[in-house]
Design an enzyme around this catalytic site. Structure first.
Site: not given
Ligand code: GLY
Length: 313
Positions: A178, A206-209, A229-230, A232
């Protein structure tokens, strides 16, 4: 006007030994330092933190070295599906897009959501309709998909797992690419932006943070600007960006203390993997990560540009 500006960028956190093995260290250093200097041009002329954040994030998205925009990781169908968000600390206005395809600069579409919609987040088909309405061009798949990402997806498929499955693996594949930017301008305004292709071999939808305000990104002039970043899911569950802002708000911590306390909380609560960059309202810069490395750079209070790559925890 205050008398200094600050700027931080990151290009992901993770096990970065592969960067050294592939001889790519100098490429990352050049990229991070070049982008910081371009952001400096905006800020030293009195430009807005939000403009510097959007511009620097778009440069990171254009560079295939990073997992955002061109060079994003591929989902389980071999497609690029991206998320991004941007936030203005002056009034807590924010724009975010999730599960979008074919948009060269997701951060700019997020900015359009902030400026021209009555909503904070648009996803999938609706976000693409909005882009069409804003006359934003859709780019072909081949612009985004790089050879390295195709190979990476094949490896993930062969291993029969998403890279986010590392929790159960003996040797975690820590690769979180990210990108993110935080800035404080000469007027004392803060802004933050984050953009990503997500996680290799992720499930459709799928949606992350990254596009979630308070999880992967947050900015409030009274506290700080944060980009994460990491992994999510862990940042979503700990609402980490807002948690860091709250540590400043309610405990009076500075950027360094809040970043360290935030990552400590991430690890204590969910054994989380990742990192954050933080600029507080005084313009102090901080970065912290629980992964073995993180790619980032900073200009603190109008000073010289620094960068850090693959540093120890
Ligand atoms: N931090 C980015 C994700 O998990 O999509």
């Amino acid at each position: 006007m205050s008398n200094s500006y600050s700027l931080m960028v990151h290009g992901g956190a993770g096990a970065l030994q592969h960067i050294k093995h592939e001889g790519n260290e100098a490429k990352f250093e050049r990229s991070i330092c070049g982008i910081l200097e371009q952001g400096r041009n905006i800020l030293e002329q009195g430009g807005a933190a939000l403009d510097a954040v959007e511009y620097c994030a778009s440069l990171l998205e254009d560079d295939p070295l990073y997992n955002a925009g061109r060079g994003s990781v591929l989902n389980e169908y071999g497609e690029v599906e991206m998320d991004a968000a941007i936030m203005r600390g002056l009034d807590l206005s924010a724009g975010a897009v999730a599960s979008i395809k074919g948009i060269k600069n997701p951060i700019s579409l997020a900015r359009q959501v902030l400026e021209h919609s009555e909503h904070v987040m648009l996803a999938g088909h609706g976000a693409m309709k909005f882009a069409e309405f804003q006359h934003i061009k859709v780019w072909p798949d081949h612009y985004f998909i790089t050879e390295a990402r195709v190979k990476q997806l094949e490896e993930a498929r062969e291993a029969g797992q998403m890279i986010l499955d590392h929790e159960d693996s003996e040797e975690p594949q820590e690769k979180f690419g990210t990108i993110g930017v935080v800035a404080r301008d000469l007027h004392g305004n803060l802004a933050a932006g984050t953009s990503t292709g997500g996680i290799v071999n992720k499930r459709w939808g799928r949606v992350g943070d990254t596009p979630v305000i308070g999880a992967g990104v947050f900015a409030d002039n009274t506290t700080c600007a944060v980009s994460a970043t990491g992994y999510g899911e862990q940042f979503l569950r700990t609402v980490l960006a807002k948690t860091i802002a709250d540590l400043i708000d309610f405990q009076g911590l500075n950027a360094q203390e809040a970043a360290a306390a935030g990552i400590k909380y991430l690890v204590a609560k969910v054994n989380g993997l990742g990192g954050v960059i933080v600029i507080d309202r005084q313009g102090q810069c901080a970065a912290q990560h629980s992964t073995s490395g993180m790619i980032y750079g900073w200009i603190e209070q109008s000073g010289v540009a620094h960068h850090q790559l693959a540093s120890p925890v």
